[in-house]
Design a protein around this motif. Sequence first.
Motif, short mmCIF file in Angstrom:
data_model
loop_
_atom_site.label_atom_id
_atom_site.label_comp_id
_atom_site.label_asym_id
_atom_site.label_seq_id
_atom_site.Cartn_x
_atom_site.Cartn_y
_atom_site.Cartn_z
N TYR A 158 0.92 -1.09 -0.03
CA TYR A 158 -0.07 0.18 -0.09
C TYR A 158 1.03 1.34 0.05
CZ TYR A 158 -3.41 3.23 1.70
OH TYR A 158 -4.40 4.39 1.69
N LEU A 210 -11.57 -1.72 -7.70
CA LEU A 210 -11.63 -0.95 -6.56
C LEU A 210 -12.63 0.11 -6.79
CD1 LEU A 210 -7.73 -0.60 -5.70
CD2 LEU A 210 -9.76 -1.27 -4.12
N GLY A 265 -13.26 -1.41 -1.14
CA GLY A 265 -12.34 -2.32 -0.06
C GLY A 265 -12.58 -3.78 -0.38
N SER A 298 -4.72 0.31 -4.57
CA SER A 298 -5.10 0.94 -3.27
C SER A 298 -4.45 1.92 -2.67
CB SER A 298 -5.53 -0.10 -2.03
OG SER A 298 -6.03 -1.16 -2.35
N LEU A 334 -7.17 4.98 -1.42
CA LEU A 334 -8.11 4.12 -0.77
C LEU A 334 -8.01 4.58 1.02
CD1 LEU A 334 -10.53 2.09 -0.68
CD2 LEU A 334 -8.94 0.33 -0.04
N ARG A 343 -10.21 2.00 6.08
CA ARG A 343 -11.01 0.88 5.06
C ARG A 343 -10.06 -0.34 4.74
NH1 ARG A 343 -15.78 0.13 2.43
NH2 ARG A 343 -16.60 1.94 3.45
N PHE A 344 -8.84 0.11 4.27
CA PHE A 344 -7.64 -0.68 3.59
C PHE A 344 -7.32 -1.89 4.72
CE2 PHE A 344 -3.22 -1.96 3.34
CZ PHE A 344 -3.28 -2.52 1.95
N PHE A 350 -10.11 -4.57 5.16
CA PHE A 350 -10.26 -5.65 4.30
C PHE A 350 -8.92 -6.27 4.04
CE2 PHE A 350 -13.96 -3.02 3.20
CZ PHE A 350 -15.04 -4.12 2.90
N SER A 351 -7.80 -5.82 4.56
CA SER A 351 -6.64 -6.41 4.39
C SER A 351 -6.53 -7.47 5.58
CB SER A 351 -5.58 -5.49 4.85
OG SER A 351 -4.20 -6.20 4.70
#
Length: 206
Positions: free
Chosen positions: A70, A96, A101, A121, A126, A130-131, A134-135
């Motif tokens: 990222y 995306l 996400g 992202s 992003l 949120r990143f 979802f990561s």
Amino acid sequence: MLEHLMSVLCSPWLYLIVAVAVAVDGVVPVVPSEALVISLGAMSATGSPHLLALGAAVVVGGVAGDRAAYLLGRKAGARATAGKVAVARAKAERALLRYGGAALLIGRFLPYGRTASTMTSGSVSLPVGRFHLFSMLASVCWAVYTIGLGRLAGATFAGSPLLGAAFGLLLGTILAGVCAIVEKRRGAAAVVPGHEPVAAHHSLSS
């Protein structure tokens, strides 16, 4: 040979190696972390490595690698303009823009999808919160998938850990191939001559 292998599987350093391999694979997608995790998942049917410790190492490595990709994407993601990664990056950017996400979760299971989606992202900014969410979800799901696949193979060939690991790798290769074919056909079906691509339905900041 098997005795030497078992001594390695019992070493606490193994979990650090797994975490590092999974992390590096998130930035440089040439490290065969999936093969490593599936093989160790098969071996875990013998009791070593420890199943929960292996899962934790995979998740930690996944999150760390995603974070690094990222940050790299914020600085240099837009420079990937050629090769398979560039193609995957273009698909990741469209995903995306459309799904936000959630595309990180989908990308984790596609060839080159993990690196492409995490770097993209960063390049499209992003939101970090949120990143990270979802990561983490993607890392947990991927850990369950790869370790579970290996564990299934290991249980199938309980008397031969090495054969179980090989069978797990075969299953993983077949599933990856099926996913790649499906994704390729979906991409081809989405391209309609004389029409523009479908517009994004969701903003990244939503």
